[in-house]
Design a protein around this motif. Structure first.
Motif, PDB file in Angstrom:
ATOM      1  N   ASN A  84      12.288  12.040 -13.153  1.00 13.58           N
ATOM      2  CA  ASN A  84      12.945  11.816 -14.440  1.00 13.58           C
ATOM      3  C   ASN A  84      14.302  11.153 -14.231  1.00 13.58           C
ATOM      4  OD1 ASN A  84      14.846  12.735 -16.731  1.00 13.58           O
ATOM      5  ND2 ASN A  84      12.839  13.248 -17.544  1.00 13.58           N
ATOM      6  N   GLN A  85      15.037  11.603 -13.230  1.00 14.00           N
ATOM      7  CA  GLN A  85      16.361  11.036 -12.972  1.00 14.00           C
ATOM      8  C   GLN A  85      16.276   9.563 -12.598  1.00 14.00           C
ATOM      9  OE1 GLN A  85      18.960  12.119  -9.376  1.00 14.00           O
ATOM     10  NE2 GLN A  85      19.941  13.238 -11.044  1.00 14.00           N
ATOM     11  N   GLU A  86      15.281   9.175 -11.807  1.00  3.74           N
ATOM     12  CA  GLU A  86      15.112   7.764 -11.433  1.00  3.74           C
ATOM     13  C   GLU A  86      14.832   6.912 -12.669  1.00  3.74           C
ATOM     14  OE1 GLU A  86      13.377   8.397  -6.882  1.00  3.74           O
ATOM     15  OE2 GLU A  86      12.000   8.381  -8.601  1.00  3.74           O
ATOM     16  N   VAL A  87      14.047   7.452 -13.601  1.00  2.00           N
ATOM     17  CA  VAL A  87      13.798   6.742 -14.858  1.00  2.00           C
ATOM     18  C   VAL A  87      15.095   6.564 -15.630  1.00  2.00           C
ATOM     19  CG1 VAL A  87      12.766   7.003 -17.153  1.00  2.00           C
ATOM     20  CG2 VAL A  87      11.369   7.332 -15.114  1.00  2.00           C
ATOM     21  N   GLN A  88      15.898   7.635 -15.722  1.00  2.00           N
ATOM     22  CA  GLN A  88      17.148   7.557 -16.482  1.00  2.00           C
ATOM     23  C   GLN A  88      18.104   6.547 -15.871  1.00  2.00           C
ATOM     24  OE1 GLN A  88      16.835   8.888 -19.186  1.00  2.00           O
ATOM     25  NE2 GLN A  88      15.564  10.711 -18.981  1.00  2.00           N
ATOM     26  N   MET A  89      18.179   6.512 -14.548  1.00  2.00           N
ATOM     27  CA  MET A  89      19.093   5.584 -13.879  1.00  2.00           C
ATOM     28  C   MET A  89      18.657   4.135 -14.099  1.00  2.00           C
ATOM     29  SD  MET A  89      19.687   7.731 -10.333  1.00  2.00           S
ATOM     30  CE  MET A  89      20.566   6.382  -9.533  1.00  2.00           C
ATOM     31  N   ALA A  90      17.351   3.890 -14.005  1.00  2.00           N
ATOM     32  CA  ALA A  90      16.860   2.522 -14.201  1.00  2.00           C
ATOM     33  C   ALA A  90      17.043   2.077 -15.649  1.00  2.00           C
ATOM     34  CB  ALA A  90      15.385   2.448 -13.800  1.00  2.00           C
ATOM     35  N   ALA A  91      16.825   2.992 -16.580  1.00  2.00           N
ATOM     36  CA  ALA A  91      16.988   2.659 -17.991  1.00  2.00           C
ATOM     37  C   ALA A  91      18.460   2.424 -18.332  1.00  2.00           C
ATOM     38  CB  ALA A  91      16.414   3.775 -18.857  1.00  2.00           C
ATOM     39  N   GLU A  92      19.338   3.258 -17.778  1.00  2.00           N
ATOM     40  CA  GLU A  92      20.768   3.154 -18.086  1.00  2.00           C
ATOM     41  C   GLU A  92      21.350   1.822 -17.639  1.00  2.00           C
ATOM     42  OE1 GLU A  92      24.856   5.819 -17.528  1.00  2.00           O
ATOM     43  OE2 GLU A  92      23.040   6.313 -16.409  1.00  2.00           O
ATOM     44  N   GLN A  93      20.844   1.293 -16.553  1.00  2.00           N
ATOM     45  CA  GLN A  93      21.325  -0.006 -16.080  1.00  2.00           C
ATOM     46  C   GLN A  93      21.078  -1.113 -17.102  1.00  2.00           C
ATOM     47  OE1 GLN A  93      19.432  -0.639 -12.292  1.00  2.00           O
ATOM     48  NE2 GLN A  93      20.585   0.988 -11.263  1.00  2.00           N
ATOM     49  N   ARG A  94      20.103  -0.900 -17.977  1.00  2.00           N
ATOM     50  CA  ARG A  94      19.783  -1.896 -19.015  1.00  2.00           C
ATOM     51  C   ARG A  94      20.239  -1.455 -20.395  1.00  2.00           C
ATOM     52  NH1 ARG A  94      16.012  -5.259 -16.445  1.00  2.00           N
ATOM     53  NH2 ARG A  94      16.539  -6.731 -18.113  1.00  2.00           N
ATOM     54  N   GLY A  95      21.023  -0.356 -20.457  1.00  2.00           N
ATOM     55  CA  GLY A  95      21.554   0.087 -21.744  1.00  2.00           C
ATOM     56  C   GLY A  95      20.643   1.015 -22.526  1.00  2.00           C
ATOM     57  N   PHE A  96      19.716   1.685 -21.839  1.00  2.00           N
ATOM     58  CA  PHE A  96      18.746   2.543 -22.513  1.00  2.00           C
ATOM     59  C   PHE A  96      18.672   3.915 -21.839  1.00  2.00           C
ATOM     60  CE2 PHE A  96      17.535  -1.710 -23.661  1.00  2.00           C
ATOM     61  CZ  PHE A  96      17.025  -1.616 -24.942  1.00  2.00           C
ATOM     62  N   PHE A  97      17.906   4.809 -22.440  1.00  2.00           N
ATOM     63  CA  PHE A  97      17.553   6.077 -21.808  1.00  2.00           C
ATOM     64  C   PHE A  97      16.169   6.492 -22.292  1.00  2.00           C
ATOM     65  CE2 PHE A  97      19.357   7.419 -25.823  1.00  2.00           C
ATOM     66  CZ  PHE A  97      18.694   8.590 -26.164  1.00  2.00           C
ATOM     67  N   TRP A  98      15.549   7.389 -21.535  1.00  2.00           N
ATOM     68  CA  TRP A  98      14.283   8.001 -21.959  1.00  2.00           C
ATOM     69  C   TRP A  98      14.625   9.410 -22.443  1.00  2.00           C
ATOM     70  CZ3 TRP A  98      10.171  11.136 -19.209  1.00  2.00           C
ATOM     71  CH2 TRP A  98       8.976  11.133 -19.951  1.00  2.00           C
ATOM     72  N   PRO A  99      14.343   9.751 -23.693  1.00  2.00           N
ATOM     73  CA  PRO A  99      14.845  11.004 -24.256  1.00  2.00           C
ATOM     74  C   PRO A  99      14.499  12.294 -23.513  1.00  2.00           C
ATOM     75  CG  PRO A  99      14.247   9.541 -26.029  1.00  2.00           C
ATOM     76  CD  PRO A  99      13.812   8.860 -24.752  1.00  2.00           C
ATOM     77  N   PRO A 100      13.294  12.511 -22.989  1.00  2.00           N
ATOM     78  CA  PRO A 100      13.050  13.781 -22.304  1.00  2.00           C
ATOM     79  C   PRO A 100      14.004  13.993 -21.131  1.00  2.00           C
ATOM     80  CG  PRO A 100      10.970  12.702 -22.806  1.00  2.00           C
ATOM     81  CD  PRO A 100      12.050  11.712 -23.104  1.00  2.00           C
ATOM     82  N   ASP A 101      14.690  15.150 -21.113  1.00  2.00           N
ATOM     83  CA  ASP A 101      15.688  15.409 -20.072  1.00  2.00           C
ATOM     84  C   ASP A 101      15.680  16.885 -19.673  1.00  2.00           C
ATOM     85  OD1 ASP A 101      16.692  16.226 -22.557  1.00  2.00           O
ATOM     86  OD2 ASP A 101      18.767  15.929 -21.950  1.00  2.00           O
ATOM     87  N   PRO A 102      14.610  17.360 -19.048  1.00  2.00           N
ATOM     88  CA  PRO A 102      14.578  18.761 -18.618  1.00  2.00           C
ATOM     89  C   PRO A 102      15.657  19.047 -17.584  1.00  2.00           C
ATOM     90  CG  PRO A 102      12.733  17.524 -17.691  1.00  2.00           C
ATOM     91  CD  PRO A 102      13.385  16.631 -18.688  1.00  2.00           C
ATOM     92  N   THR A 103      15.979  20.337 -17.433  1.00  2.00           N
ATOM     93  CA  THR A 103      17.038  20.744 -16.510  1.00  2.00           C
ATOM     94  C   THR A 103      16.764  20.278 -15.084  1.00  2.00           C
ATOM     95  OG1 THR A 103      17.443  22.671 -17.894  1.00  2.00           O
ATOM     96  CG2 THR A 103      18.345  22.728 -15.674  1.00  2.00           C
ATOM     97  N   SER A 104      15.491  20.212 -14.714  1.00  2.00           N
ATOM     98  CA  SER A 104      15.110  19.840 -13.349  1.00  2.00           C
ATOM     99  C   SER A 104      14.948  18.332 -13.173  1.00  2.00           C
ATOM    100  CB  SER A 104      13.802  20.533 -12.963  1.00  2.00           C
ATOM    101  OG  SER A 104      12.768  20.198 -13.892  1.00  2.00           O
ATOM    102  N   ALA A 105      15.636  17.537 -14.009  1.00  2.00           N
ATOM    103  CA  ALA A 105      15.436  16.083 -14.028  1.00  2.00           C
ATOM    104  C   ALA A 105      15.595  15.426 -12.662  1.00  2.00           C
ATOM    105  CB  ALA A 105      16.396  15.434 -15.023  1.00  2.00           C
ATOM    106  N   ALA A 106      16.461  15.955 -11.817  1.00  2.00           N
ATOM    107  CA  ALA A 106      16.686  15.341 -10.503  1.00  2.00           C
ATOM    108  C   ALA A 106      15.481  15.482  -9.594  1.00  2.00           C
ATOM    109  CB  ALA A 106      17.916  15.959  -9.840  1.00  2.00           C
ATOM    110  N   PHE A 107      14.606  16.436  -9.891  1.00  2.00           N
ATOM    111  CA  PHE A 107      13.478  16.728  -8.998  1.00  2.00           C
ATOM    112  C   PHE A 107      12.115  16.524  -9.657  1.00  2.00           C
ATOM    113  CE2 PHE A 107      17.086  19.532  -8.078  1.00  2.00           C
ATOM    114  CZ  PHE A 107      17.393  19.119  -6.797  1.00  2.00           C
ATOM    115  N   CYS A 108      12.003  16.834 -10.937  1.00  2.00           N
ATOM    116  CA  CYS A 108      10.682  16.792 -11.582  1.00  2.00           C
ATOM    117  C   CYS A 108      10.225  15.358 -11.787  1.00  2.00           C
ATOM    118  CB  CYS A 108      10.714  17.543 -12.910  1.00  2.00           C
ATOM    119  SG  CYS A 108      11.822  16.819 -14.145  1.00  2.00           S
ATOM    120  N   THR A 109       8.912  15.164 -11.810  1.00  2.00           N
ATOM    121  CA  THR A 109       8.345  13.831 -11.955  1.00  2.00           C
ATOM    122  C   THR A 109       7.960  13.558 -13.403  1.00  2.00           C
ATOM    123  OG1 THR A 109       6.086  14.599 -11.527  1.00  2.00           O
ATOM    124  CG2 THR A 109       7.409  13.929  -9.608  1.00  2.00           C
ATOM    125  N   VAL A 110       7.853  12.280 -13.714  1.00  2.00           N
ATOM    126  CA  VAL A 110       7.396  11.893 -15.047  1.00  2.00           C
ATOM    127  C   VAL A 110       5.990  12.424 -15.300  1.00  2.00           C
ATOM    128  CG1 VAL A 110       6.736   9.928 -16.481  1.00  2.00           C
ATOM    129  CG2 VAL A 110       8.889   9.877 -15.220  1.00  2.00           C
TER     130      VAL A 110
END
Length: 476
Positions: free
Chosen positions: A127-153
């Motif tokens: 999840n964190q990798e998705v957020q980082m890639a999206a943020e670089q383009r000005g976006f985010f993916w709304p789901p953000d569980p506490t374990s975002a650094a470890f859990c997979t999409v």
């Protein structure tokens, strides 16, 4: 003695060595494990349940997944799909042995498409990798569980895991455009698409999301991205008691401005948060709300005024705004530290993620406090108050048989309370094994029977994550 494990079912038409030989022909030998010591770490998840699989395979492509599923069908070997094992319900525990199919190496982001607000990813991306890639383009993916650094999409989709932002932006079901998957019969399917509107055929995308790998294994997901807000403001409101906080939640959710996060902590959670995060709160604080709003920068001042007005009631002790990024980070770090910190208070916690209509939150919290007193069990409650999703944590000592017996009876009463308030047994953690035997209390027999038939249609030999999610009687 043979070094090869036994097949789980005696009716298998192949020997263990033949099965292993065929497996190595699908993926290279370096991506197959069969030594018990190598397989052991893949037999558990965050539920602390454990069962040893006979094989572990690391897939890299949809074709490999298809061929592995077909081989397991032929050999009648149960197959358990797995991401990083951060789930709490035992959904990735291979209780029948067999093969664990790890998707952690399918971790590529194929496409980030700002023009269409879309991202195409493999299931092993975190999840964190998705957020980082999206943020670089000005976006985010709304789901953000506490374990975002470890859990997979893939895991997020399997459980429909959401997090704090779901109150405004929705769960994975609302933030996925399409999927590619392989069914339990070994058939590759595509559902949904690349557009935000479409009514062609049945909505299999929403069916697969939340199915916990019992129907099909997701091999690719097209995520719907959301532009980052221009500004964000975080508030902290302290209340004398949980009833006052619950009334504030109902008021906040019934006015026009929807918070992008609305988190609740009861008295026990507040005490723990202060110890973990160093938050300074008014004396007598019995409950806490963390309120976040986002939008245009020019609208923030008015938004904060509106939220403060809605949050104000007779039980409010203090409401303050975080003025610096450091203050915001401190506030959220305290909340996110709660779940792991609970393990320091007792040898074991029973963690439930029940949901009730927002207006029933005061009744839920009040009922939980009464149950804690009645059964002499410490219960800590916190969670996503904006959509009524509360994490109920029963803290227990597994070595105390009398306490374990009380906890079991208390848990049944917790579920009875939730259902009496027109709620649901799980909001984002899923069912897995932990809640499977309670599902029939929420879903009627006719509907469960239909779900069992759907399972049989997707997975006719019942090899895919068997005995999870649905009560066993619905699968006969």
């Amino acid at each position: 003695m043979s070094i090869y494990p036994k097949l789980i079912l005696n009716s298998s038409p192949v020997t263990p060595q033949e099965f292993l030989t065929n497996l190595v022909q699908i993926v290279d030998e370096q991506r197959v494990r069969f030594d018990p010591a190598d397989c052991w770490p893949y037999g558990y998840d965050n539920s602390r349940r454990h069962a040893l699989p006979q094989w572990v395979v690391f897939a890299l492509t949809p074709k490999e997944i298809r061929d592995i599923i077909r081989l397991c069908n032929h050999a009648r070997v149960p197959l358990t799909p797995r991401g990083r094992g951060t789930g709490t319900t035992g959904a990735t525990v291979p209780i029948n042995g067999g093969l664990v199919l790890s998707l952690e190496r399918m971790n590529r982001i194929h496409l980030v498409d700002p023009a269409n607000r879309a991202m195409v990813v493999e299931p092993g991306v975190t999840n964190q990798e998705v957020q980082m890639a999206a943020e670089q383009r000005g976006f985010f993916w709304p789901p953000d569980p506490t374990s975002a650094a470890f859990c997979t999409v893939g895991g997020n989709l399997a459980y429909n895991s959401a997090g704090p932002r779901a109150v405004k932006y929705g769960t994975p079901r609302e933030n996925v455009l399409g999927l590619r998957a392989v069914t339990g019969a070994g058939e590759e399917i595509r559902c949904g698409g690349y557009t935000t509107k479409g009514v062609v055929g049945y909505d299999l995308t929403r069916l697969l999301i939340g199915s916990e790998g019992t129907l099909a294994i997701i091999t690719e997901a097209t995520l719907k991205l959301t532009p980052l807000a221009e500004a964000k403001q975080t508030l902290r409101a302290a209340y004398r008691d949980t009833e006052s906080a619950g009334q504030a939640v109902a008021a906040l959710m019934s006015q026009p401005l929807t918070p992008c996060a609305l988190e609740f902590m009861d008295r026990q959670a507040v005490t723990l948060a202060q110890a973990q995060g160093g938050a300074t709160l008014p004396g007598g604080t019995g409950a806490l709300l963390m309120i976040e709003v986002d939008g245009p920068a020019a609208a923030m001042e008015e938004a904060v005024t509106q939220l403060k007005k809605a949050a104000d009631n007779a039980g409010l002790l203090e409401i303050v705004a975080a003025h610096t990024p450091q203050e915001v980070a401190q506030l959220w770090s305290a909340r996110k530290a709660l779940s792991p910190a609970l393990r320091t208070l007792a040898p074991k916690k029973i963690n439930e993620d029940v949901v009730v209509p927002v207006s029933h939150l005061p009744a839920l919290i009040g009922g939980l406090e009464r149950l804690a007193r009645e059964f002499a069990i410490t219960i800590v409650n916190f969670g996503h108050a904006g959509n009524g999703n509360i994490h109920v944590n029963l803290l227990i000592n597994p070595d105390d048989p009398l306490e374990m017996e009380r906890a079991g009876k208390c848990l049944e009463r917790v579920f009875e309370l939730v259902l009496s308030l027109n709620g649901s047994l799980s909001g984002e953690h899923g069912i897995g094994l932990e809640k499977r035997d309670f599902v029939a209390r929420e879903i009627d027999a006719t509907t469960l029977n239909l779900m069992g038939r759907l399972k049989a249609q997707f997975d006719p030999r019942g090899i895919l994550n068997p005995e999870k999610t649905l009560p066993l009687k619905s699968l006969t």
